[in-house]
Design a protein around this motif. Structure first.
Motif, PDB file in Angstrom:
ATOM      1  N   LEU A 192      -5.111  51.146 -20.899  1.00  0.00           N
ATOM      2  CA  LEU A 192      -5.960  50.068 -21.393  1.00  0.00           C
ATOM      3  C   LEU A 192      -5.216  49.060 -22.255  1.00  0.00           C
ATOM      4  CD1 LEU A 192      -9.017  52.293 -22.320  1.00  0.00           C
ATOM      5  CD2 LEU A 192      -8.888  50.680 -20.428  1.00  0.00           C
ATOM      6  N   GLY A 193      -4.135  49.481 -22.868  1.00  0.00           N
ATOM      7  CA  GLY A 193      -3.397  48.594 -23.751  1.00  0.00           C
ATOM      8  C   GLY A 193      -4.013  48.474 -25.133  1.00  0.00           C
ATOM      9  N   TRP A 194      -4.954  49.360 -25.456  1.00  0.00           N
ATOM     10  CA  TRP A 194      -5.577  49.333 -26.777  1.00  0.00           C
ATOM     11  C   TRP A 194      -4.656  49.995 -27.784  1.00  0.00           C
ATOM     12  CZ3 TRP A 194     -10.989  51.486 -25.017  1.00  0.00           C
ATOM     13  CH2 TRP A 194     -11.622  50.517 -24.234  1.00  0.00           C
ATOM     14  N   SER A 195      -4.722  49.541 -29.022  1.00  0.00           N
ATOM     15  CA  SER A 195      -3.863  50.054 -30.071  1.00  0.00           C
ATOM     16  C   SER A 195      -4.134  51.530 -30.347  1.00  0.00           C
ATOM     17  CB  SER A 195      -4.068  49.248 -31.352  1.00  0.00           C
ATOM     18  OG  SER A 195      -3.324  49.805 -32.408  1.00  0.00           O
ATOM     19  N   THR A 196      -3.073  52.294 -30.479  1.00  0.00           N
ATOM     20  CA  THR A 196      -3.207  53.713 -30.829  1.00  0.00           C
ATOM     21  C   THR A 196      -2.892  53.953 -32.302  1.00  0.00           C
ATOM     22  OG1 THR A 196      -0.915  54.143 -30.194  1.00  0.00           O
ATOM     23  CG2 THR A 196      -2.618  54.507 -28.509  1.00  0.00           C
ATOM     24  N   SER A 197      -2.505  52.899 -33.008  1.00  0.00           N
ATOM     25  CA  SER A 197      -2.098  53.098 -34.400  1.00  0.00           C
ATOM     26  C   SER A 197      -2.921  52.288 -35.396  1.00  0.00           C
ATOM     27  CB  SER A 197      -0.620  52.730 -34.557  1.00  0.00           C
ATOM     28  OG  SER A 197      -0.423  51.387 -34.154  1.00  0.00           O
TER      29      SER A 197
END
Length: 195
Positions: free
Chosen positions: A85-90
């Motif tokens: 998805l390219g969503w932030s993991t941090s």
């Protein structure tokens, strides 16, 4: 590019509330279908708020732009992204809330279809109450996703507080379903006893 995005988004954002008003004026829709469509458009309208936050940057976003970043959907530290998805993991990311809100347009009509198909023995009022319960739960989840992003928390690594809020939301929703089904069953028993 951002100006083109803003110009393309604004007509859609303006049409959603107008569509909601027109749907609210419709009186000839079946009760469950009408409720689900109203909830779908209302939630999708709310889901546009995180999207508008992304294209109308605040002070934090302007500071990121000054540092050379182009990600206006990020709140907080941004180190990693999810592969698909390219969503932030941090850090906080407004895109999951925006995604979740807009997809109410597909989810709520599917709820109406399932309720009408699999709970056909329930009264129209009980079916509509169930749709309302699911709509309220969906809004609560949308608010939680938005608050989570704005607090700089990744959707992939929720805090203990966020997990407690999500569990509380679903517990309240389940209690609502219990009340609706219990009232529905009591009504059926009373009707059967009279006949």
């Amino acid at each position: 590019l951002m100006i083109a995005v803003k110009v393309a988004i604004m007509p859609v954002a303006l049409m959603m509330p107008i569509t909601l008003v027109l749907l609210c004026k419709q009186r000839n829709l079946p009760q469950v279908i009408g409720a689900s469509l109203r909830w779908a458009v209302f939630i999708a309208t709310l889901g546009m708020i995180p999207g508008l936050m992304m294209v109308m940057p605040g002070e934090h976003h302007l500071a990121l732009l000054d540092q050379g970043h182009s990600a206006l959907h990020i709140a907080g530290a941004h180190v990693g992204v999810s592969p698909w998805l390219g969503w932030s993991t941090s850090g906080g990311d407004l895109r999951p809330a925006h995604f979740f809100g807009l997809h109410a347009l597909q989810f709520m009509p599917l709820v109406a279809f399932a309720v009408r198909r699999y709970l056909s023995g329930w009264s129209g009022t009980a079916q509509a109450l169930l749709v309302h319960n699911i709509g309220l739960t969906y809004i609560a989840c949308l608010i939680l996703l938005t608050a989570q992003a704005l607090s700089g928390e990744s959707v992939f690594y929720p805090s203990a507080n966020t997990v407690c809020l999500v569990l509380s939301t679903f517990a309240l929703s389940a209690f609502g379903v219990y009340l609706i089904s219990n009232t529905h069953c009591s009504g059926l028993e009373n009707t059967a006893a009279r006949t």
